[in-house]
Motif scaffolding. Structure first.
Motif, PDB file in Angstrom:
ATOM      1  N   GLY A   1       0.824  -1.214   0.000  1.00  0.00           N
ATOM      2  CA  GLY A   1       0.000   0.000   0.000  1.00  0.00           C
ATOM      3  C   GLY A   1       0.849   1.251   0.000  1.00  0.00           C
ATOM      4  O   GLY A   1       0.566   2.213  -0.730  1.00  0.00           O
TER       5      GLY A   1
ATOM      6  N   GLY B   1       0.894   3.742  -3.092  1.00  0.00           N
ATOM      7  CA  GLY B   1       0.192   4.995  -2.786  1.00  0.00           C
ATOM      8  C   GLY B   1       1.084   6.217  -2.771  1.00  0.00           C
ATOM      9  O   GLY B   1       0.706   7.274  -3.285  1.00  0.00           O
TER      10      GLY B   1
ATOM     11  N   ALA C   1      -6.106   0.950  -6.796  1.00  0.00           N
ATOM     12  CA  ALA C   1      -6.769   0.436  -5.591  1.00  0.00           C
ATOM     13  C   ALA C   1      -7.474  -0.885  -5.897  1.00  0.00           C
ATOM     14  O   ALA C   1      -7.437  -1.819  -5.084  1.00  0.00           O
ATOM     15  CB  ALA C   1      -7.766   1.465  -5.064  1.00  0.00           C
TER      16      ALA C   1
ATOM     17  N   LEU D   1      -4.892  -3.601  -6.122  1.00  0.00           N
ATOM     18  CA  LEU D   1      -4.409  -3.939  -4.782  1.00  0.00           C
ATOM     19  C   LEU D   1      -5.449  -4.782  -4.034  1.00  0.00           C
ATOM     20  O   LEU D   1      -5.103  -5.767  -3.363  1.00  0.00           O
ATOM     21  CB  LEU D   1      -4.103  -2.647  -4.010  1.00  0.00           C
ATOM     22  CG  LEU D   1      -3.397  -2.805  -2.668  1.00  0.00           C
ATOM     23  CD1 LEU D   1      -2.016  -3.415  -2.843  1.00  0.00           C
ATOM     24  CD2 LEU D   1      -3.264  -1.444  -1.962  1.00  0.00           C
TER      25      LEU D   1
ATOM     26  N   PHE E   1      -2.743   2.363   1.645  1.00  0.00           N
ATOM     27  CA  PHE E   1      -2.623   2.914   0.283  1.00  0.00           C
ATOM     28  C   PHE E   1      -3.240   4.313   0.202  1.00  0.00           C
ATOM     29  O   PHE E   1      -2.610   5.257  -0.291  1.00  0.00           O
ATOM     30  CB  PHE E   1      -3.322   1.957  -0.698  1.00  0.00           C
ATOM     31  CG  PHE E   1      -3.547   2.526  -2.064  1.00  0.00           C
ATOM     32  CD1 PHE E   1      -2.503   2.620  -2.981  1.00  0.00           C
ATOM     33  CD2 PHE E   1      -4.800   2.974  -2.458  1.00  0.00           C
ATOM     34  CE1 PHE E   1      -2.709   3.150  -4.242  1.00  0.00           C
ATOM     35  CE2 PHE E   1      -5.017   3.503  -3.713  1.00  0.00           C
ATOM     36  CZ  PHE E   1      -3.973   3.594  -4.605  1.00  0.00           C
TER      37      PHE E   1
END
Lengths: 321, 316
Positions: B86, B90, B125, B128, B174
């Motif tokens: 994350g 991110g 996202a 992930l 994230f």
């Protein structure tokens, strides 16, 4: 205009001031109107506020005071409305390292409705920039050309070009200006171009603005500016009928005095016969020197008056600085 | 757009996908290896009681060996990989655009910065979430193989290292990292700060367990100091019950007994019964949903903050 009202300028700034957080005053009460279809050159030294002015039009900087408008739209309040009319080339090429030129065009086409992928690609092919190449394999000039092609591909009728010529060699500058000139001719776009290089401005612009210490020091049409300015070499007294603008050394160190005819006076005077016509470069330098002199004078006065806080004189000088 | 996104962040995307994918495969592989020689429940029971192989039970020792050597290594990674994934994805998503000044190009072309942001945040996202979802399922299977006598959905053993929290923790980290990247506009500071904030956040979220789910105070049958808790439950607090039923903390109990009785075993005779606060395994789903809700709400707020920051900030 059908209704008789004045046409909306392409770019407008009224009482525009910008002070950065560290207290640096980049722009001070700038009033500027750029008519649609004009090509305006903005000249000034480093930190004169040229880029800040550009960025306020794009909505990247918020004015501390005053306002800016793009075709009547405030870019800070209606970003989409303003950006829809704008094509922007920032000072340093902002290309993605990992994307090819073609992918940059793909990206632009994705985020900008109506982006003309084909013509942008053709512009670049015409100047032998391979679409499959990455920015790292392009020269600074080629990167600037890619940025310009993207800006032109947007079809925007206002182009803001922030020192796109700064890092280019003479040939690349010529090519860049040729591409810009043909594009402007095709669509009658409005251009605001900043540059340090006066000869480039001379080649393409129809109006010159000299910006220094955050203020507009000179603003006139290129066609009329030389007619009202004269240069005098050496240490001489200012002839009658002319007003001194500024003194500066030429390339050989010889002092030059920039003079201008007083506003409203006729063209013929005894002084004008003594002095030769000023070049654009001399006009720019003369006004920059004049701006610097005014700034120093204001600083001196502020040093004397600004200590007495609250007085109107002190606040006037503070405001000026 | 997804293709261009991949080209811009392929190192981070590939690294995270590879790390989480490898961990998922490893979890499944170890699960299969454990299942291969899974001992009979009565053999395990005999081992637990007598510490050796029971009659007809030869597989317990090798099974325990694999459990300790292979499954144990995976467990630590299950805690860190979602967090690191994350952070890595991110922290660069917006900050790189600002640091490399490419945001000037994108933001001058795109009428809506929110759309620009959504088009980068949402696919990453989603990727992930899919990767961590697969990992959480694999981790759930691994938990089942580690303790074959208990359904993984009926125990709090290994809580947070499997199931929904694994996904929501990764997504929360994230989102926070995206916000920090947008705030700082620089990759390295965003990365470092995201790491520090994630560690602090993990400490806070682990400390908040069981997130308001019902708990109960229990004493062992014999009233002794060392207690066993019901299978699959987890102890979340310790204390002493006084005669009138009040629960005292260790400090309060220590103050209540005469000086010199430093051994808590002796406190029992002062009518202070050692008790544990436990949360029962039947609340597993409830706890998971609560933690997930908290984390996703935090992630949502962080993304909302990112949208505001991106909308207002300079692209350099």
């Amino acid at each position: 205009m059908v209704d008789g009202s004045a046409p909306v300028p392409a770019l407008e700034a009224g009482g525009l001031s910008k002070r950065y957080r560290r207290g640096v005053l980049a722009l001070q009460a700038v009033d500027l109107t750029v008519a649609a279809g004009s090509i305006t050159g903005l000249v000034g030294p480093n930190a004169a506020g040229k880029s800040t002015l550009m960025k306020t039009f794009v909505g990247f900087e918020r004015p501390t005071a005053g306002e800016v408008r793009v075709h009547g739209v405030d870019p800070w309040r209606d970003r989409a409305g303003a950006l829809d009319r704008l094509g922007y080339v920032p000072q340093s090429p902002s290309l993605y390292r990992s994307l090819t030129v073609r992918e940059h065009l793909d990206l632009a086409a994705h985020v900008r409705p109506g982006f003309d992928h084909v013509s942008a690609g053709e512009h670049l092919s015409d100047i032998d920039i391979p679409l499959h190449s990455r920015p790292s394999s392009l020269s600074g000039g080629q990167q600037a050309q890619v940025m310009l092609a993207i800006a032109l591909g947007t079809g925007a009728d206002v182009l803001l070009l922030d020192e796109p010529l700064a890092s280019l060699d003479p040939l690349a500058r010529t090519e860049f200006l040729a591409l810009l000139r043909s594009a402007i001719r095709e669509r009658r776009a409005t251009v605001l171009l900043t540059s340090h290089i006066v000869t480039d401005i001379e080649q393409i612009c129809d109006r010159l603005i000299v910006l220094g210490i955050g203020r507009i020091l000179f603003d006139d049409a290129l066609a009329t500016a030389p007619a009202v300015h004269r240069a005098l070499a050496g240490y001489q007294t200012v002839p009658d009928g002319l007003v001194e603008v500024g003194r500066f050394p030429d390339d050989s160190g010889e002092p030059i005095i920039l003079l201008r005819t007083p506003e409203g006076s006729g063209t013929a005077s005894s002084g004008e016969q003594v002095a030769r016509p000023a070049t654009l470069d001399e006009i720019v330098k003369g006004y920059l020197v004049a701006g610097r002199r005014l700034h120093r004078a204001a600083a001196t006065c502020c040093a004397r008056w600004c200590g007495s806080s609250g007085s109107s004189t002190a606040s006037s000088w503070r405001a000026w600085l | 757009m997804v293709w261009l996104l991949w080209k811009q962040y392929r190192f981070e995307l590939a690294s995270v996908a590879l790390a989480i994918g490898a961990l998922t495969v490893a979890a499944v592989w170890i699960t299969l290896r454990l299942d291969e020689i899974r001992p009979l429940p009565e053999c395990l029971e005999y081992w637990m009681e007598n510490g050796g192989n029971g009659p007809g039970c030869e597989d317990v020792r090798p099974w325990l060996g694999r459990l300790e050597e292979e499954a144990g290594q995976i467990t630590g990674l299950l805690l860190f990989i979602p967090m690191i994934g994350g952070i890595l994805l991110g922290s660069v998503l917006v900050s790189r655009e600002i640091e490399h000044r490419t945001a000037q190009l994108s933001w001058s072309l795109s009428a809506s910065r929110r759309r620009w942001l959504a088009e980068r945040v949402l696919p990453v996202a989603a990727l992930l979430a899919v990767l961590l979802g697969a990992l959480s399922i694999a981790a759930e299977l691994l938990q089942g193989a580690r303790d074959p006598s208990v359904d993984p959905r009926a125990t709090l053993e290994g809580y947070g290292l499997r199931g929904l929290p694994l996904v929501s923790r990764g997504l929360a980290v994230f989102s926070g990292a995206v916000l920090l990247g947008a705030l700082f506009g620089r990759q390295l500071p965003a990365l470092i700060l995201a790491l520090a904030v994630s560690v602090a956040g993990a400490w806070a979220i682990l400390g908040a367990f069981p997130y308001g789910a019902p708990t109960e105070w229990t004493a062992s049958d014999g009233g002794g100091y060392l207690m066993e808790i019901p299978e699959g439950s987890r102890a979340v607090g310790y204390g002493f019950r006084s005669e009138d039923g009040t629960i005292l903390t260790w400090d309060e109990a220590y103050a209540a007994v005469p000086t010199g009785l430093s051994d808590p075993e002796q406190w029992i005779y002062r009518n202070l019964t050692p008790v544990q606060e436990i949360v029962r395994a039947e609340h597993l789903l409830q706890i998971e949903l609560r933690e997930t809700s908290i984390l996703l709400a935090g992630a949502g707020l962080a993304l909302l903050g990112t949208f505001l920051v991106v909308d207002r900030r300079r692209p350099y």
